[in-house]
Design a protein around this motif. Structure first.
Motif, PDB file in Angstrom:
ATOM      1  N   PRO A 104      -0.477 -15.129  10.449  1.00  0.00           N
ATOM      2  CA  PRO A 104      -1.767 -14.198  10.589  1.00  0.00           C
ATOM      3  C   PRO A 104      -1.616 -13.024  11.624  1.00  0.00           C
ATOM      4  O   PRO A 104      -1.012 -13.338  12.549  1.00  0.00           O
ATOM      5  CB  PRO A 104      -2.976 -15.142  11.068  1.00  0.00           C
ATOM      6  CG  PRO A 104      -2.112 -16.425  11.480  1.00  0.00           C
ATOM      7  CD  PRO A 104      -0.910 -16.288  10.859  1.00  0.00           C
ATOM      8  N   ALA A 105      -2.010 -12.049  11.537  1.00  0.00           N
ATOM      9  CA  ALA A 105      -2.049 -10.537  12.183  1.00  0.00           C
ATOM     10  C   ALA A 105      -2.509 -10.953  13.319  1.00  0.00           C
ATOM     11  O   ALA A 105      -3.590 -11.498  13.249  1.00  0.00           O
ATOM     12  CB  ALA A 105      -2.434  -9.404  11.331  1.00  0.00           C
ATOM     13  N   GLU A 106      -2.026 -10.397  14.402  1.00  0.00           N
ATOM     14  CA  GLU A 106      -2.586 -10.393  15.928  1.00  0.00           C
ATOM     15  C   GLU A 106      -3.753  -9.360  15.540  1.00  0.00           C
ATOM     16  O   GLU A 106      -3.679  -8.393  15.053  1.00  0.00           O
ATOM     17  CB  GLU A 106      -1.722  -9.828  16.670  1.00  0.00           C
ATOM     18  CG  GLU A 106      -2.219 -10.098  18.054  1.00  0.00           C
ATOM     19  CD  GLU A 106      -0.884 -10.114  19.026  1.00  0.00           C
ATOM     20  OE1 GLU A 106      -1.294  -9.178  20.030  1.00  0.00           O
ATOM     21  OE2 GLU A 106       0.054 -10.432  18.872  1.00  0.00           O
ATOM     22  N   GLU A 111     -10.368  -4.824  18.018  1.00  0.00           N
ATOM     23  CA  GLU A 111     -11.096  -6.194  17.774  1.00  0.00           C
ATOM     24  C   GLU A 111     -11.001  -6.910  18.986  1.00  0.00           C
ATOM     25  O   GLU A 111     -12.130  -7.605  19.564  1.00  0.00           O
ATOM     26  CB  GLU A 111     -10.206  -7.048  16.786  1.00  0.00           C
ATOM     27  CG  GLU A 111     -10.608  -6.579  15.384  1.00  0.00           C
ATOM     28  CD  GLU A 111      -9.663  -7.227  14.392  1.00  0.00           C
ATOM     29  OE1 GLU A 111      -8.285  -7.625  14.840  1.00  0.00           O
ATOM     30  OE2 GLU A 111      -9.966  -7.415  13.168  1.00  0.00           O
ATOM     31  N   LYS A 112     -10.109  -6.750  19.804  1.00  0.00           N
ATOM     32  CA  LYS A 112      -9.854  -7.443  21.272  1.00  0.00           C
ATOM     33  C   LYS A 112     -10.966  -6.785  22.250  1.00  0.00           C
ATOM     34  O   LYS A 112     -11.661  -7.581  23.125  1.00  0.00           O
ATOM     35  CB  LYS A 112      -8.624  -7.156  21.871  1.00  0.00           C
ATOM     36  CG  LYS A 112      -7.552  -7.759  21.382  1.00  0.00           C
ATOM     37  CD  LYS A 112      -6.083  -7.546  21.876  1.00  0.00           C
ATOM     38  CE  LYS A 112      -5.035  -8.439  21.263  1.00  0.00           C
ATOM     39  NZ  LYS A 112      -3.730  -7.744  21.810  1.00  0.00           N
TER      40      LYS A 112
END
Length: 128
Positions: A104-106, A111-112
């Motif tokens: 899964p992509a970081e 988003e963070k």
């Protein structure tokens, strides 16, 4: 009662079990053929034509055919070992498949940042 039976019989678990039993029986025939038709003749050649099925002891009118028992035990171990090798190979294949699956992509920086804002809003709400 008929509707209740149909509901039970058509549940996914019951159908999965039925399919598993049918496939298991077919797989059992394949393994039995492998043992009886391929492995046992080779094993017989390696052991000098030794065949356990003829071994027996006679007491009066009673015959104890312990050779059949020994042959069945040997067949069991060969079948169990064959299934073990099959499952081991299947698990190895699955592991390779899992290793090649994309990770899964970081989360992106955006988003963070949104997650941090959400956490801060939750903390403020808890304080009062």
């Amino acid at each position: 009662m008929w509707n209740e039976f149909k509901k039970f019989a058509l549940k996914g678990n019951v159908l999965d079990l039925a399919i598993g039993v049918i496939i298991g029986a077919a797989f059992g025939k394949i393994v039995s053929s492998l043992v009886n038709d391929m492995l046992m003749p080779i094993l017989g050649l390696l052991l000098g034509g030794l065949n356990f099925t003829g071994l027996q002891i006679t007491f009066g009118n009673a015959m104890i055919k312990y050779g059949n028992f020994l042959q069945t035990v040997l067949d069991f171990f060969i079948v169990a070992f064959s299934i073990f090798l099959f499952i081991k190979g299947l698990n190895k294949f699955k592991r390779k498949e899992e290793e090649t699956a994309p990770k899964p992509a970081e989360p992106s920086n955006e988003e963070k940042l949104l997650s941090e804002i959400r956490d801060l809003l939750k903390q403020q709400q808890e304080r009062g």
